[in-house]
Design an enzyme around this catalytic site. Sequence first.
Site, short mmCIF file in Angstrom:
data_model
loop_
_atom_site.label_atom_id
_atom_site.label_comp_id
_atom_site.label_asym_id
_atom_site.label_seq_id
_atom_site.Cartn_x
_atom_site.Cartn_y
_atom_site.Cartn_z
N HIS A 5 87.36 22.48 -16.64
CA HIS A 5 87.88 21.86 -15.70
C HIS A 5 90.08 22.46 -15.25
O HIS A 5 90.06 21.82 -14.51
CB HIS A 5 88.20 20.88 -15.92
CG HIS A 5 89.36 20.82 -17.61
ND1 HIS A 5 88.62 21.43 -18.92
CD2 HIS A 5 90.58 20.94 -18.12
CE1 HIS A 5 89.34 21.49 -19.97
NE2 HIS A 5 91.32 21.30 -19.26
N ASP B 40 81.71 23.29 -20.22
CA ASP B 40 83.60 23.72 -19.36
C ASP B 40 84.22 25.14 -19.93
O ASP B 40 84.92 24.80 -20.32
CB ASP B 40 83.94 22.37 -20.46
CG ASP B 40 85.60 21.86 -19.40
OD1 ASP B 40 85.62 23.02 -18.48
OD2 ASP B 40 86.38 20.95 -19.85
N SER C 267 94.05 24.39 -22.60
CA SER C 267 93.35 24.72 -22.20
C SER C 267 92.63 25.46 -22.16
O SER C 267 93.39 26.70 -21.18
CB SER C 267 92.55 23.51 -21.63
OG SER C 267 92.42 22.14 -21.44
#
Length: 263
Positions: A79, A105, A178
Amino acid sequence: MLVAMKPSLAAFTLAAAFASCALPAQGQGQGGTALPAAPQPVPGSLLDRGASAAPAQRRVSSGSGFYVTVDGHLVTNHHVIDGCKRIARGDGAALMLLANDPKNDLALLHGPPVADAALLRAAPDARQGEDVLTYGFPLQGMLSSSGQLGAGMVSALAGLRDNPGQLQIDVPVQPGSSGGPLLDRRGQVVGVVVAKLNALRVAQMTGDIPQNINFAIKLAPLKALLDAHGVRYATGRADARTLSNLEVADTARAFTTPVFCQR
C-alpha cells in the site's frame, strides 16, 4: 495512505475498524463524514523540492522500507507504493518495483547498492510476549528525518480478524511507519510493520479509545516473496547476543530508509 475502511452495515464491527500506516498523500482527504478531516502532511519531501506543480497535483506520500541485500533489494508494504508514478528512497535515488504481494501487503523494490542489509531471523517465529522493536520514518516533514526507534512486545500471534499472517504488537506506530522492520532483541527482522487499529472509528462504535493496537506482517510471507524471486537474503544466528536499544537503533538505521511515492 491512512485510510479508514468503510465496512458494510452487516460487517460494521470492532474488527472492521482498521487503518494502514503510510503517510497520506498531499491533497487527499479521509473518508467518513462523521470523522474529522485528516491532517495534511507538511510539504518538503525530496520529491517536492524544486517542483513547479502545486502540492495537491503532485500528491506525494511516504512510508518506510528496509534493505534485505546489499545489492539493493528493498522491502516495503504494497500500500506504500501502490499506484506510484515514481518511487524514491530517502536520498532521492529512484527505486524500481520488482514484485508485489497485495494479499500480504508486501512489495519488493530495487535500487542502488548499499553498505548494510538486514538479517532475517532463521527460526523460530516471534512469540507472544517477546520484546520487539520497530524502526521507521513516520510523519516525514513533521518529526525527525533521521528515523525513529520504538519498543514494545508481541501482544498476539494473529492479526485483525485472526489473520494468521500477522502479529499484533503494542509498539507505537504512526503514518509513515508502514513497511519498516519489526526487530527482535538481536536486531534481526521478525516482521514488517503494516497497520494500526483506527482509534477514531473504534471510539465511535464503543465510546472508548483503543491503545497501542498495531500490526506487523509475519516473517513467513516475507521470506516466501523473497524466495519466489530468487533474492538471497541473509539470516541471523540464533545464539547471537542480545543488543541494547542503542545498538538496535544503530543496526537498524544502517539498513532502513524512507520510501517516497509520487502519484
